[in-house]
Design an enzyme around this catalytic site. Structure first.
Site, PDB file in Angstrom:
ATOM      1  N   ASP A 115       0.855  -1.193   0.000  1.00  0.00           N
ATOM      2  CA  ASP A 115       0.000   0.000   0.000  1.00  0.00           C
ATOM      3  C   ASP A 115       0.881   1.230   0.000  1.00  0.00           C
ATOM      4  O   ASP A 115       1.959   1.253   0.601  1.00  0.00           O
ATOM      5  CB  ASP A 115      -0.978  -0.012   1.178  1.00  0.00           C
ATOM      6  N   GLU A 162      -7.631   4.885  11.967  1.00  0.00           N
ATOM      7  CA  GLU A 162      -6.472   4.877  12.871  1.00  0.00           C
ATOM      8  C   GLU A 162      -6.634   5.827  14.049  1.00  0.00           C
ATOM      9  O   GLU A 162      -5.861   5.771  14.994  1.00  0.00           O
ATOM     10  CB  GLU A 162      -5.205   5.266  12.105  1.00  0.00           C
TER      11      GLU A 162
END
Length: 283
Positions: free
Chosen positions: A74, A180
């Site tokens: 990613d 997150e």
């Protein structure tokens, strides 16, 4: 009456003050050295990997990559320019370690998929996304996109930002949501906001998105909420902790190396076979 004389308090001389300063400095240095030693001990695997990359050498056991799995990376604009012709893993089968460059002991391993950051919050769009998407397509690499979720911001506006930026088509991977941060929200408020984004994006694409988060965040905020049982998770776990049963992708390392990209990159492993991986594509 005669005045009483009182003994004056003794003043500490310069030597005494200097001795105290030396003791304090020694204690400070000792504490710092102890903290450094503890950090090296607890983070040896990561430090060894960093050193091996800088020196372009192997560190046995610092990082392993299985050939047989579906492996991808990613990326976001932090990765900078990518040399797409050189984009591949260089793996030493004997030590199971990655190299920055091709060598006599390495075997080439293709990058099976790339998931790039498309957007963040209600307005930000990754400035390298379109370039990465075009490069991956031309290189024949399966492509996907993720959105970085900002707690407290409108879920519908964030979803709209992602849909516009990602511009996913048939053959691309299902959408991913990166969670997150909790911000100032409660756990329930965070989950409600995440669900709002997931539902809006699912309504657009007709497929359930997957959720990226750390293993600790998964256990703290998602594991016990039945509303998330239908969703798959992309779990970041850099030690050999137990992954949840509904994991889809495992971010195995944040310090991987791959030809064509300078510096470190995240390495991700798919939970199933190559045939099962095809089912992740939009149709």
């Amino acid at each position: 009456m005669a005045k009483k004389r009182y003994a004056r308090p003794r003043r500490r001389g310069k030597k005494s003050k200097g001795k105290l300063k030396a003791i304090a400095l020694s204690a400070l240095i000792g504490a710092a050295a102890g903290a450094l030693a503890l950090a090296i001990y607890t983070n040896w695997e990561r430090l060894a990997t960093r050193l091996s990359v800088l020196l372009e050498t192997d560190v046995k056991g610092a990082y392993t990559l299985p050939f047989e799995d579906v492996i991808g990376i990613d990326i976001s604009y932090y990765q900078g320019d990518i040399d797409w012709d050189a984009l591949q893993f260089h793996l030493n089968p004997g030590t199971r370690t990655l190299h920055k460059k091709r060598g006599e002991k390495t075997e080439e391993r293709k990058v099976d998929f790339i998931i790039a950051k498309a957007s963040e919050g209600v307005a930000m769009q990754d400035r390298k996304y379109a370039e990465y998407k075009r490069g991956a397509k031309e290189a024949g690499i399966v492509f996907g996109a993720y959105h970085f979720f900002i707690p407290g911001k409108s879920s519908n506006r964030q979803a709209a930002n992602f849909i516009e930026a990602a511009n996913l088509k048939e053959g691309d991977l299902v959408p991913f949501l990166d969670v997150e941060k909790r911000g100032n929200l409660s756990g329930k408020q965070l989950r409600d906001g995440v669900l709002g984004w997931l539902q809006a994006v699912e309504n657009h694409y007709g497929r359930k998105p997957a959720i990226y988060t750390s293993l600790s965040y998964y256990n703290a905020y998602f594991a016990e909420d039945k509303r998330f049982k239908p969703y798959k998770f992309w779990i970041a776990a850099y030690s050999r902790d137990t992954l949840p049963v509904n994991w889809l992708l495992w971010q195995q390392s944040e310090m991987g190396v791959v030809g064509g990209i300078k510096g470190f990159v995240d390495i991700n492993v798919f939970s199933g076979s190559a045939i099962q991986f095809k089912k992740l594509k939009l149709t």
